[in-house]
Motif scaffolding. Structure first.
Motif, PDB file in Angstrom:
ATOM      1  N   UNK A  18     -15.070   2.225  -3.405  1.00  0.00           N
ATOM      2  CA  UNK A  18     -14.618   2.461  -2.036  1.00  0.00           C
ATOM      3  C   UNK A  18     -13.466   1.545  -1.644  1.00  0.00           C
ATOM      4  N   UNK A  19     -13.379   0.376  -2.271  1.00  0.00           N
ATOM      5  CA  UNK A  19     -12.357  -0.598  -1.885  1.00  0.00           C
ATOM      6  C   UNK A  19     -11.028  -0.322  -2.581  1.00  0.00           C
ATOM      7  N   UNK A  20     -11.083  -0.066  -3.886  1.00  0.00           N
ATOM      8  CA  UNK A  20      -9.857   0.046  -4.668  1.00  0.00           C
ATOM      9  C   UNK A  20      -9.127   1.344  -4.341  1.00  0.00           C
ATOM     10  N   UNK A  21      -7.854   1.235  -3.993  1.00  0.00           N
ATOM     11  CA  UNK A  21      -7.024   2.401  -3.706  1.00  0.00           C
ATOM     12  C   UNK A  21      -5.588   2.060  -4.080  1.00  0.00           C
ATOM     13  N   UNK A  22      -4.728   3.080  -4.141  1.00  0.00           N
ATOM     14  CA  UNK A  22      -3.353   2.828  -4.549  1.00  0.00           C
ATOM     15  C   UNK A  22      -2.603   1.963  -3.542  1.00  0.00           C
ATOM     16  N   UNK A  23      -2.995   2.023  -2.253  1.00  0.00           N
ATOM     17  CA  UNK A  23      -2.318   1.175  -1.273  1.00  0.00           C
ATOM     18  C   UNK A  23      -2.584  -0.300  -1.548  1.00  0.00           C
ATOM     19  N   UNK A  24      -3.710  -0.591  -2.177  1.00  0.00           N
ATOM     20  CA  UNK A  24      -3.998  -1.974  -2.552  1.00  0.00           C
ATOM     21  C   UNK A  24      -2.934  -2.513  -3.507  1.00  0.00           C
ATOM     22  N   UNK A  25      -2.406  -1.620  -4.360  1.00  0.00           N
ATOM     23  CA  UNK A  25      -1.415  -2.053  -5.325  1.00  0.00           C
ATOM     24  C   UNK A  25      -0.096  -2.426  -4.654  1.00  0.00           C
ATOM     25  N   UNK A  26       0.194  -1.819  -3.493  1.00  0.00           N
ATOM     26  CA  UNK A  26       1.381  -2.203  -2.747  1.00  0.00           C
ATOM     27  C   UNK A  26       1.212  -3.624  -2.215  1.00  0.00           C
ATOM     28  N   UNK A  27       0.026  -3.904  -1.653  1.00  0.00           N
ATOM     29  CA  UNK A  27      -0.251  -5.265  -1.172  1.00  0.00           C
ATOM     30  C   UNK A  27      -0.243  -6.260  -2.326  1.00  0.00           C
ATOM     31  N   UNK A  28      -0.808  -5.847  -3.452  1.00  0.00           N
ATOM     32  CA  UNK A  28      -0.842  -6.720  -4.625  1.00  0.00           C
ATOM     33  C   UNK A  28       0.579  -7.006  -5.109  1.00  0.00           C
ATOM     34  N   UNK A  29       1.412  -5.965  -5.193  1.00  0.00           N
ATOM     35  CA  UNK A  29       2.793  -6.151  -5.621  1.00  0.00           C
ATOM     36  C   UNK A  29       3.586  -6.985  -4.629  1.00  0.00           C
ATOM     37  N   UNK A  30       3.344  -6.771  -3.334  1.00  0.00           N
ATOM     38  CA  UNK A  30       4.035  -7.527  -2.301  1.00  0.00           C
ATOM     39  C   UNK A  30       3.675  -9.007  -2.384  1.00  0.00           C
ATOM     40  N   UNK A  31       2.368  -9.281  -2.500  1.00  0.00           N
ATOM     41  CA  UNK A  31       1.923 -10.670  -2.565  1.00  0.00           C
ATOM     42  C   UNK A  31       2.392 -11.377  -3.819  1.00  0.00           C
ATOM     43  N   UNK A 103      -1.449   6.049   1.935  1.00  0.00           N
ATOM     44  CA  UNK A 103      -1.856   6.501   0.599  1.00  0.00           C
ATOM     45  C   UNK A 103      -1.133   7.799   0.227  1.00  0.00           C
ATOM     46  N   UNK A 104      -1.069   8.731   1.188  1.00  0.00           N
ATOM     47  CA  UNK A 104      -0.392  10.007   0.935  1.00  0.00           C
ATOM     48  C   UNK A 104       1.081   9.792   0.647  1.00  0.00           C
ATOM     49  N   UNK A 105       1.702   8.841   1.348  1.00  0.00           N
ATOM     50  CA  UNK A 105       3.108   8.545   1.126  1.00  0.00           C
ATOM     51  C   UNK A 105       3.340   7.973  -0.270  1.00  0.00           C
ATOM     52  N   UNK A 106       2.445   7.091  -0.708  1.00  0.00           N
ATOM     53  CA  UNK A 106       2.556   6.522  -2.053  1.00  0.00           C
ATOM     54  C   UNK A 106       2.408   7.620  -3.106  1.00  0.00           C
ATOM     55  N   UNK A 107       1.431   8.520  -2.880  1.00  0.00           N
ATOM     56  CA  UNK A 107       1.223   9.653  -3.786  1.00  0.00           C
ATOM     57  C   UNK A 107       2.487  10.505  -3.883  1.00  0.00           C
ATOM     58  N   UNK A 108       3.076  10.831  -2.746  1.00  0.00           N
ATOM     59  CA  UNK A 108       4.257  11.694  -2.713  1.00  0.00           C
ATOM     60  C   UNK A 108       5.441  11.028  -3.415  1.00  0.00           C
ATOM     61  N   UNK A 257       2.542   0.357  -9.026  1.00  0.00           N
ATOM     62  CA  UNK A 257       1.740   0.746 -10.186  1.00  0.00           C
ATOM     63  C   UNK A 257       2.564   1.599 -11.151  1.00  0.00           C
ATOM     64  N   UNK A 258       3.528   2.386 -10.638  1.00  0.00           N
ATOM     65  CA  UNK A 258       4.406   3.155 -11.510  1.00  0.00           C
ATOM     66  C   UNK A 258       5.388   2.244 -12.239  1.00  0.00           C
ATOM     67  N   UNK A 259       5.937   1.270 -11.506  1.00  0.00           N
ATOM     68  CA  UNK A 259       6.861   0.311 -12.115  1.00  0.00           C
ATOM     69  C   UNK A 259       6.172  -0.435 -13.250  1.00  0.00           C
ATOM     70  N   UNK A 276      -3.793   9.240 -12.226  1.00  0.00           N
ATOM     71  CA  UNK A 276      -5.010   8.607 -11.741  1.00  0.00           C
ATOM     72  C   UNK A 276      -4.876   8.253 -10.261  1.00  0.00           C
ATOM     73  N   UNK A 277      -3.708   7.715  -9.884  1.00  0.00           N
ATOM     74  CA  UNK A 277      -3.479   7.389  -8.485  1.00  0.00           C
ATOM     75  C   UNK A 277      -3.489   8.627  -7.600  1.00  0.00           C
ATOM     76  N   UNK A 278      -2.926   9.730  -8.108  1.00  0.00           N
ATOM     77  CA  UNK A 278      -2.898  10.976  -7.340  1.00  0.00           C
ATOM     78  C   UNK A 278      -4.312  11.497  -7.083  1.00  0.00           C
TER      79      UNK A 278
END
Length: 467
Positions: A18-31, A103-108, A257-259, A276-278
């Motif tokens: 429930x916690x892990x999502x693709x938006x988490x990877x944006x925060x992870x990459x940002x941090x 999340x939808x924006x990251x997917x797109x 995550x794509x990079x 997987x992210x999609x």
């Protein structure tokens, strides 16, 4: 008699999924792109603060084990309808649709990046949202059977890709860069607000507590183990980032995550992470449209939202709630489309809403400790008020230091402040004139439990109390 079939491992897997999502990877990459590997320390602090929250919510669940709305019922009984309505609309409806839109924006963006130019990335968001909405309006719970599989694929893929990158066995070219970009404690502490997004949502495992063996131990322990496993997984990803992706490229990407996938395994890694992210995004959006519409339906039955949210179509689906939620997802998806800065900004705005709801959970617990000290609880947070107070202070600190950029911090406060003012005016007027209640008077526990029954609404309406 129904057997309780879920054990500690099930609670852990539910929490992690429930916690892990693709938006988490944006925060992870940002941090990671801002601090380097020292972002791990910010993650550790955020994890500890989230552990205090799941502990408080576990005790609240032990005190009111038969509630289905969770925080709404706890706050209604502790603080009254005004903060309840604000936290539900702000903390649940706005925050969840905002995160789902991101999340939808990251997917797109990911899909457009893999397929190539020609179709605007936002078009994929519209297509996906419309398909999921139409399916749900017909009562078809898309991907309900495979959501666990999707969560497993996402978590498993991140672990595998992180491990491959960390030990340096990818097919891509390894790079040389410093492990640490910034080690100043003040800057690390300020980034805990970014790290916070990596751990939110573990408490959604609480509703399954009725099906868990030895729930007193396994539910809180499972959520805490889940948060620790997420910390380990994300730390491994950061070490993988160090070996294959320049820190600055992570901070600037709308889909890190794509990079990373491309840097480690080439085009195959990029497609792998996109697929997987999609699936994870589609699964998340499906759950959001479904669950939030039901929550809005329940709030309408309690006269906390307009009656149209309670109306169902011929498939017994709360159609207006699903349309409303899908529209909000599209709005947030449009504003964050292909923009790493806007995605990060909306994630931080959503974090503030969620942090405030977590602070309310701690306050609810402290109030019940004072008001009902001898009420039976099968779980109790140790050390008296210490951990709830630490949770309140730490979470408030994250809100005050939501961004290291003064202008961005001001804009986040401005957006959330305007939202809360609008919600406050709506809530005060609605509670006073529609619900016929005192806005700050707490509701007795037995009455809160009774409000879950459909008859509660009809009795009050028949007596002319509610209109």
């Amino acid at each position: 008699m129904d057997e309780k079939k879920l054990g500690l491992g099930n609670v852990v897997s539910i929490s992690v999924g429930l916690v892990v999502a693709t938006s988490c990877l944006v925060s992870l990459g940002n941090g990671a792109g801002t601090l380097g590997s020292t972002f791990i320390f910010a993650m550790f602090i955020a994890m500890l603060l989230n552990i205090t929250t799941v502990a408080s919510l576990s005790e609240l669940n032990a005190l009111m084990p038969n509630t289905t709305g969770g925080l709404a019922q706890y706050t209604l009984a502790a603080l009254g309808p005004f903060p309840t309505l604000i936290s539900m609309v702000g903390g649940y409806l706005i925050c969840n649709t905002m995160s789902c839109g991101v999340e939808a924006s990251i997917f797109s963006f990911s899909l457009a990046d893999v397929i190539g130019p020609g179709i605007p990335s936002f078009a994929y968001t519209v297509i996906m949202t419309v398909i999921i909405l139409l399916a749900n309006l017909r009562g078809v719970d898309m991907f309900a059977k495979i959501q666990d599989i999707v969560a497993f694929l996402l978590v498993g893929s991140l672990v595998a890709m992180g491990f491959i990158g960390m030990i340096g066995i990818g097919t891509g070219v390894k790079i040389q860069q410093p492990y640490v970009l910034n080690a100043d404690f003040k800057d690390v502490a300020a980034m805990t607000a970014v790290a916070f997004w990596l751990f939110i949502g573990a408490e959604y495992a609480i509703p399954v507590s009725k099906q868990v063996k030895n729930a007193k131990r396994n539910v809180p322990l499972g959520m805490m183990i889940g948060l620790f496993l997420i910390f380990i997984m994300q730390s491994v990803m950061i070490f993988g980032f160090h070996n294959y992706v320049e820190w600055g490229a992570l901070a600037d990407s709308a889909a890190p995550h794509l990079v990373y996938g491309y840097a480690v395994l080439g085009k195959a890694g990029k497609i792998w992470m996109m697929l997987v992210g999609a699936m994870a995004v589609i699964s998340t959006q499906n759950s959001t449209v479904n669950s939030l519409a039901v929550i809005c339906q329940g709030m309408a039955k309690m006269n906390m939202l307009p009656k149209i949210f309670a109306k169902t179509n011929r498939h017994n689906v709360p159609w207006f709630g699903q349309v409303f939620v899908s529209a909000l997802i599209l709005i947030f998806g449009y504003f964050s489309d292909s923009s790493a800065d806007m995605i990060s900004f909306l994630i931080l705005v959503g974090s503030v809403f969620w942090m405030i709801s977590y602070i309310l959970a701690h306050i609810d617990l402290l109030i019940f400790r004072k008001r009902l000290p001898k009420a039976p609880r099968n779980f109790k947070v140790p050390c008296g008020p210490l951990f709830p107070i630490i949770g309140i202070v730490g979470t408030a600190y994250m809100i005050l230091n939501i961004s290291s950029d003064p202008h961005e911090k001001f804009m986040i406060w401005l957006v959330t402040g305007v939202c809360f003012i609008v919600l406050g005016i709506y809530s005060a007027l609605w509670i006073r004139f529609k619900m016929k209640m005192k806005i700050f008077k707490s509701i007795p526990l037995d009455k809160v439990l009774a409000m879950e029954n459909d008859l509660y609404y009809y009795v009050r309406k028949s007596k002319g109390i509610w209109k």
